[in-house]
Design a protein around this motif. Structure first.
Motif, PDB file in Angstrom:
ATOM      1  N   LYS A   3      -5.285  10.899  10.872  1.00 55.91           N
ATOM      2  CA  LYS A   3      -4.321  10.457   9.866  1.00 55.91           C
ATOM      3  C   LYS A   3      -4.554   9.018   9.420  1.00 55.91           C
ATOM      4  O   LYS A   3      -4.292   8.680   8.269  1.00 55.91           O
ATOM      5  CB  LYS A   3      -2.892  10.653  10.362  1.00 55.91           C
ATOM      6  N   HIS A   4      -5.087   8.175  10.290  1.00 57.39           N
ATOM      7  CA  HIS A   4      -5.334   6.785   9.908  1.00 57.39           C
ATOM      8  C   HIS A   4      -6.466   6.693   8.883  1.00 57.39           C
ATOM      9  O   HIS A   4      -6.383   5.928   7.921  1.00 57.39           O
ATOM     10  CB  HIS A   4      -5.648   5.933  11.140  1.00 57.39           C
ATOM     11  N   ALA A   5      -7.498   7.485   9.080  1.00 58.67           N
ATOM     12  CA  ALA A   5      -8.614   7.509   8.128  1.00 58.67           C
ATOM     13  C   ALA A   5      -8.158   8.069   6.782  1.00 58.67           C
ATOM     14  O   ALA A   5      -8.532   7.545   5.720  1.00 58.67           O
ATOM     15  CB  ALA A   5      -9.770   8.329   8.692  1.00 58.67           C
ATOM     16  N   GLU A  11      -4.857   4.832   0.449  1.00 64.90           N
ATOM     17  CA  GLU A  11      -4.521   3.454   0.065  1.00 64.90           C
ATOM     18  C   GLU A  11      -5.592   2.875  -0.847  1.00 64.90           C
ATOM     19  O   GLU A  11      -5.294   2.225  -1.850  1.00 64.90           O
ATOM     20  CB  GLU A  11      -4.356   2.589   1.319  1.00 64.90           C
ATOM     21  N   GLU A  12      -6.852   3.125  -0.507  1.00 63.28           N
ATOM     22  CA  GLU A  12      -7.941   2.610  -1.345  1.00 63.28           C
ATOM     23  C   GLU A  12      -7.939   3.271  -2.717  1.00 63.28           C
ATOM     24  O   GLU A  12      -8.214   2.613  -3.725  1.00 63.28           O
ATOM     25  CB  GLU A  12      -9.295   2.798  -0.664  1.00 63.28           C
ATOM     26  N   ILE A  13      -7.632   4.549  -2.783  1.00 55.90           N
ATOM     27  CA  ILE A  13      -7.535   5.224  -4.083  1.00 55.90           C
ATOM     28  C   ILE A  13      -6.469   4.541  -4.932  1.00 55.90           C
ATOM     29  O   ILE A  13      -6.691   4.271  -6.116  1.00 55.90           O
ATOM     30  CB  ILE A  13      -7.241   6.733  -3.917  1.00 55.90           C
ATOM     31  N   ALA A  31      -0.435   5.177  -2.787  1.00 57.23           N
ATOM     32  CA  ALA A  31      -0.022   4.204  -1.767  1.00 57.23           C
ATOM     33  C   ALA A  31       1.142   4.764  -0.949  1.00 57.23           C
ATOM     34  O   ALA A  31       1.176   4.618   0.283  1.00 57.23           O
ATOM     35  CB  ALA A  31       0.359   2.881  -2.421  1.00 57.23           C
ATOM     36  N   SER A  32       2.068   5.417  -1.612  1.00 53.73           N
ATOM     37  CA  SER A  32       3.209   6.026  -0.927  1.00 53.73           C
ATOM     38  C   SER A  32       2.748   7.149  -0.002  1.00 53.73           C
ATOM     39  O   SER A  32       3.245   7.295   1.117  1.00 53.73           O
ATOM     40  CB  SER A  32       4.195   6.564  -1.965  1.00 53.73           C
ATOM     41  N   ALA A  33       1.793   7.936  -0.459  1.00 55.58           N
ATOM     42  CA  ALA A  33       1.259   9.019   0.363  1.00 55.58           C
ATOM     43  C   ALA A  33       0.566   8.456   1.609  1.00 55.58           C
ATOM     44  O   ALA A  33       0.692   9.028   2.698  1.00 55.58           O
ATOM     45  CB  ALA A  33       0.283   9.865  -0.444  1.00 55.58           C
ATOM     46  N   ALA A  34      -0.121   7.331   1.460  1.00 54.95           N
ATOM     47  CA  ALA A  34      -0.777   6.701   2.612  1.00 54.95           C
ATOM     48  C   ALA A  34       0.260   6.306   3.656  1.00 54.95           C
ATOM     49  O   ALA A  34       0.083   6.563   4.857  1.00 54.95           O
ATOM     50  CB  ALA A  34      -1.573   5.483   2.160  1.00 54.95           C
ATOM     51  N   ARG A  35       1.346   5.711   3.206  1.00 49.11           N
ATOM     52  CA  ARG A  35       2.419   5.316   4.138  1.00 49.11           C
ATOM     53  C   ARG A  35       3.055   6.547   4.786  1.00 49.11           C
ATOM     54  O   ARG A  35       3.372   6.547   5.976  1.00 49.11           O
ATOM     55  CB  ARG A  35       3.470   4.478   3.424  1.00 49.11           C
ATOM     56  N   ILE A  59       4.340  13.083  -0.367  1.00 48.41           N
ATOM     57  CA  ILE A  59       3.099  13.822  -0.609  1.00 48.41           C
ATOM     58  C   ILE A  59       3.358  14.843  -1.706  1.00 48.41           C
ATOM     59  O   ILE A  59       4.209  15.718  -1.561  1.00 48.41           O
ATOM     60  CB  ILE A  59       2.607  14.565   0.661  1.00 48.41           C
ATOM     61  N   GLY A  60       2.637  14.701  -2.808  1.00 50.07           N
ATOM     62  CA  GLY A  60       2.785  15.627  -3.920  1.00 50.07           C
ATOM     63  C   GLY A  60       1.528  16.447  -4.118  1.00 50.07           C
ATOM     64  O   GLY A  60       0.601  16.370  -3.317  1.00 50.07           O
ATOM     65  N   PRO A  61       1.469  17.218  -5.190  1.00 46.81           N
ATOM     66  CA  PRO A  61       0.317  18.099  -5.432  1.00 46.81           C
ATOM     67  C   PRO A  61      -1.017  17.353  -5.527  1.00 46.81           C
ATOM     68  O   PRO A  61      -2.011  17.780  -4.940  1.00 46.81           O
ATOM     69  CB  PRO A  61       0.652  18.788  -6.753  1.00 46.81           C
ATOM     70  N   ALA A  62      -1.052  16.247  -6.251  1.00 50.59           N
ATOM     71  CA  ALA A  62      -2.314  15.512  -6.425  1.00 50.59           C
ATOM     72  C   ALA A  62      -2.777  14.883  -5.116  1.00 50.59           C
ATOM     73  O   ALA A  62      -3.957  14.961  -4.760  1.00 50.59           O
ATOM     74  CB  ALA A  62      -2.162  14.437  -7.500  1.00 50.59           C
TER      75      ALA A  62
END
Length: 114
Positions: A3-5, A11-13, A31-35, A59-62
């Motif tokens: 999950k960290h990777a 986050e980079e995206i 960024a929200s999905a990363a968190r 977490i959404g579809p994309a």
């Protein structure tokens, strides 16, 4: 991929989308999905296999599509395409304190700095 990777790539995206001046909502979604991925209990692989990625708030579809691809292949075509479009100097500029993606994009657009 743990999950960290996955969170680091998401986050980079988000940062790359900001650098390219893409829709701010889209970059914030990544960024929200990363968190969200960082906060989950347990393993992201288990959630993927159970088909429950999109049940996680944030977490959404994309973003789930990118997460699935990261888990299944170890990379993401979307992520790789963004990296290819990004001048290598942008990564060096991101290391400068207080110089974020939006300012780097402005420097690039207005002054031609790569």
């Amino acid at each position: 991929m743990d999950k960290h990777a996955v969170a680091m790539v998401l986050e980079e995206i988000g940062t790359l989308l900001d650098l390219h001046g893409e829709n701010a909502f889209k970059s914030k979604a990544f960024a929200s999905a990363a968190r969200a991925i960082e906060r989950i209990e347990g393993d992201v692989l288990s959630l993927h296999h159970a088909g429950e990625l999109e049940s996680i708030p944030g977490i959404g579809p994309a973003t789930s599509k990118v997460i699935r691809e990261l888990i299944e292949t170890g990379t993401s075509k979307y992520y790789q395409d963004l990296r290819k479009r990004t001048p290598s100097g942008f990564y060096e500029l991101l290391a400068v304190p207080k110089l974020g993606a939006k300012r780097i994009r402005i420097l690039h657009e207005q002054l031609g700095i790569d």
